[in-house]
Design an enzyme around this catalytic site. Structure first.
Site, PDB file in Angstrom:
ATOM      1  N   HIS A 100      17.302  37.674  40.765  1.00 38.76           N
ATOM      2  CA  HIS A 100      17.745  37.192  39.470  1.00 38.76           C
ATOM      3  C   HIS A 100      17.095  35.860  39.106  1.00 38.76           C
ATOM      4  CE1 HIS A 100      20.433  34.790  36.883  1.00 38.76           C
ATOM      5  NE2 HIS A 100      20.464  35.902  36.196  1.00 38.76           N
ATOM      6  N   CYS A 155     -22.948  29.006  47.226  1.00 36.47           N
ATOM      7  CA  CYS A 155     -21.489  29.013  47.361  1.00 36.47           C
ATOM      8  C   CYS A 155     -20.975  27.697  47.936  1.00 36.47           C
ATOM      9  CB  CYS A 155     -21.035  30.185  48.233  1.00 36.47           C
ATOM     10  SG  CYS A 155     -21.678  30.138  49.920  1.00 36.47           S
TER      11      CYS A 155
END
Length: 794
Positions: A424, A754
């Site tokens: 919830h 990279c």
């Protein structure tokens, strides 16, 4: 049937005004999806007209309207007085004769049809009595958990009492407040009660699944949570469940499709109470032997995902689905399905939050929302103290349920001890657009009342609560305005937890996926310790045992966790390439893993020691290398995620280049087979000087500018004493890069970078583009800025 009661099997989505969203959806699935494999328990529903007729008796509807007309829902005390008073009136109200007769007849038919196949075991058949409002489960408002559900209801009188309680729950305090804040007039909303056969998940498992990733909105995954017992524990957030991700395209191809598994502690479960008990269900501690195991199998995970995909395809939109496994017949059932209401409404704008300061962590759990919030902590231990929470505070609680919603909307962030990502608190936090950290276990003990805290959900699946108010940035980036750039912009992504979120950023794939990140964060144990598990000292085995308990064995744990990490990255960025660098731990880093000191040498300078290709070719590491190869082969060939390419780091010599390609081929990873490309990290001066020769063994280079700078300039990149001289833009380093790029271009092979350089220095990225580099792979937080910079320079 009648105007007051309808069979679920007669209903469809056109009947939302008649029986509400939940019951209409159940009927829609029974009518249209049962034949294709979606299992939905049957039953009947009272109609909205029956509810209105019920309230009209003795003018109760007018009495309720008068009570609510002057109510200020921001006044928590007044709300807590009005709600119970209205619910009491409803419980005291008798059913109209026509409604009572219709319920009696429908129930008698259900009992006759159930016969010995009631699904309830010995004794009388049992039923779930669920609420279904005419303004719920809408695409823009979920009304999650607003009205009540009653489980294991036995006998006609108890069913009728539960129906009345469902009617009364339309006036729960939280429901009154939610309608006001969503702009719904109270009298516009009517309620239907659904009476549905119980699925005996008290004897098995249940949970919630979404047909997208709830945090990032990634559409190609089904996200499933699961726990033992009845599903209320997962929905309420009272338990930290198991979590699974399933890749839809892989599932559709008929291949193994489970991308990730996360074991929850599942400390409690809800089961049937003893016959005659009130309430008829109870919560108990889950047996210890169940907590350390996944509560459903991979086959069941995939079966659930297939049902979820069918439901999504039928409704044509992302869905939020509750499911249950029956412990008697072993089947998987869908007991609710509603539109997903948060991520499916987002798009077109990329939001990024980033902490600008480091801080001290006081609590951590599952992150919800990819956001950061800060404020004064309010530790609320009961509903009676909800009024302590002021706008901008951080709500700290054991768990939340719909009764908490009147104050949740005030919070800058929400932190709970219990709950998973479909509980919830998580659902409402997403609707409210605030960060939440759930399942912390001890947040209410560790966070001091009134303390200033920062809640960060921008660092992956783990959310952190930090001491103090830390600085952070929030960027909103309109994606549709991204300009063209003259190079492929890829990303460096090591953390699979962030893969789905990062994939939303414009990209051409992953130029560097670090295997050592997966090993460190998802495994945490030295591979040789797992291979030699039976020979380990008792104390070390005891430390490792709980980490691997949910997997078939120690070796399988290592391989399967690697597969999970690699496949998540591959799925997130498919069909773009994902270049996975095999493990590049140094000996001191391997030694930090559990069991590592037993196997790692002490090196004075591990940065240039036992690492990379040299380690793979060592007899001492051969079996560990084989496990990495098995994981990569599984992802590429068994799962079919062939966008994975393999990168080899720290190849010192041509002998090593030849040896490692042969070792890969011996492990079933032969260059060129099944489209496999092998990329070499070009990070040593020898790699640039002999670039043409190294390229005989590889399909291209990915330049590692960090090590290339370190070794060209003779600098220890970890030393603060010489840090000021470390610059990837040094002419000597650029000369090395130029040599590597030229060699690849001459042979028509891939060349990317990279290393950290282009992320830190956009001007270096521009220089590389002008040299003709194929791609620049950047840290995710620099992609947009560098992209825009390169577009300006073009």
């Amino acid at each position: 049937m009648t105007e007051t009661v309808r069979w679920l099997s007669e209903l469809g989505m056109d009947d939302v005004p008649v029986v509400g969203g939940k019951n209409a959806s159940l009927g829609e699935m029974i009518q249209h999806l049962t034949k294709v494999g979606v299992r939905v328990p049957g039953g009947f529903a009272t109609t909205a007209q029956a509810y209105r007729d019920f309230l009209a008796v003795n003018g109760l509807d007018a009495k309720i309207a008068a009570e609510l007309e002057s109510l200020d829902v921001e006044d928590i005390a007044a709300l807590s007085e009005a709600g119970p008073r209205i619910r009491g009136w409803i419980m005291d109200q008798p059913f109209p004769a026509a409604l009572e007769q219709a319920i009696d007849q429908a129930y008698a038919t259900l009992i006759a049809d159930a016969g010995s196949d009631s699904g309830s075991g010995p004794g009388e058949a049992s039923w779930a009595v669920r609420s279904s409002a005419t303004a719920e489960d809408l695409p823009d408002a979920s009304f999650a958990g607003q009205q009540e559900t009653f489980l294991n209801v036995q006998g006609l009188e108890h069913v009728k009492h539960a129906i009345k309680e469902v009617f009364a729950s339309l006036y729960n305090d939280r429901a009154i407040s939610y309608r006001v804040h969503q702009g719904f007039t109270h009298a516009e909303v009517a309620l239907s009660a659904g009476v549905q056969r119980m699925v005996r998940s008290d004897l098995a498992a249940s949970g919630v699944m979404f047909t997208l990733d709830t945090e990032s909105g990634f559409r190609d995954a089904v996200f499933i949570t699961a726990s033992h017992g009845l599903g209320e524990m997962v929905v309420q957030g009272a338990v930290n469940p198991d979590e699974f991700y399933v890749h839809k395209p892989t599932l559709a191809a008929g291949r193994p499709a489970v991308l990730r598994r996360e074991l929850g502690d599942k400390a409690v479960r809800m089961v049937y109470a003893d016959p005659g008990s009130k309430p008829p269900v109870r919560t108990e501690d889950a047996p210890q032997d169940l907590r350390g195991q996944f509560c459903i199998s991979d086959e069941e995970v995939e079966a659930l995902a297939r049902q979820a995909v069918l439901i999504e395809q039928h409704y044509g939109r992302p869905m939020d689905i509750e499911w249950a496994k029956d412990g008697q017949d072993g089947q998987l059932y869908v007991v609710q399905a509603r539109p997903e209401t948060v991520q499916s409404r987002t798009g077109g704008v990329l939001e990024r939050y980033r902490l600008l300061q480091q801080g001290t962590v006081v609590a951590s759990g599952r992150s919800i929302g990819n956001r950061i919030g800060a404020g004064r902590a309010r530790v609320v231990t009961s509903l009676a103290n909800m009024d302590q929470v002021k706008p901008g505070d951080v709500l700290i609680a054991d768990m939340t349920d719909p009764d908490w919603e009147p104050v949740m909307k005030r919070a800058a962030a929400i932190v709970t001890n219990r709950g998973g990502r479909t509980c919830h608190a998580a659902i409402i936090a997403r609707e409210l657009g605030v960060p939440a950290v759930v399942g912390c276990n001890d947040a209410t003990d560790r966070i001091a009342e009134g303390a200033e805290v920062t809640v960060s959900c921008a660092e992956g699946d783990t959310g952190y609560v930090y001491q103090g108010l830390l600085e952070f940035e929030h960027k909103r980036i309109p994606l549709e305005k991204m300009p063209e750039v003259p190079v492929k912009v890829m990303m460096n992504v090591g953390n699979p937890e962030r893969a789905f979120a990062f994939a939303a950023t414009p990209n051409a794939g992953v130029g560097l996926a670090r295997l050592e990140f997966i090993i460190n964060n998802m495994i945490g144990i030295h591979p040789k310790a797992l291979l030699e598990y039976d020979q380990l000292p008792a104390e070390l085995k005891a430390e490792i045992a709980p980490r691997i308990a949910a997997y078939p064995g120690p070796r399988e744990f290592f391989v399967m966790r690697l597969v999970e990490g690699i496949s998540t990255l591959a799925a997130a960025f498919a069909p773009n390439p994902v270049i996975v660098r095999m493990s590049d731990f140094k000996s001191n880093e391997y030694a930090n893993l559990i069991g590592g000191p037993r196997y790692e040498p002490h090196e004075e300078n591990p940065m240039i020691g036992f690492r990379g290709a040299g380690r793979y070719l060592s007899p001492d590491f051969k079996d560990c290398f084989a496990m990495e190869c098995e994981a990569l082969r599984t992802v590429r060939e068994t799962m079919g995620l062939s966008n994975v390419q393999i990168m080899i780091p720290f190849v010192r010599t041509l002998v090593q280049a030849k040896g490692v390609t042969e070792a890969l081929a011996a492990q079933g990873l032969k260059r060129g087979e099944h489209g496999l490309k092998l990329i070499m990290m070009c990070e040593l001066p020898s790699n640039a000087v002999l670039a043409e020769d190294f390229l005989e063994y590889f399909d291209g280079f990915s330049i590692g500018s960090n090590d290339m700078t370190q070794l060209t300039l003779g600098l220890d990149r970890d030393s603060a004493l010489v840090a000021e001289s470390f610059d990837e833009r040094d002419p000597a380093v650029k000369k090395m890069l130029e040599m590597a790029i030229s060699a690849c271009k001459a042979q028509g092979k891939y060349v990317g970078i990279c290393g950290q350089g282009p992320s830190d220095h956009p001007d270096l990225a521009d220089w590389l583009v002008k040299q003709g580099i194929s791609s620049v792979s950047l840290n995710p937080d620099t992609v947009i800025d560098t992209w825009l910079y390169l577009a300006e320079q073009a």
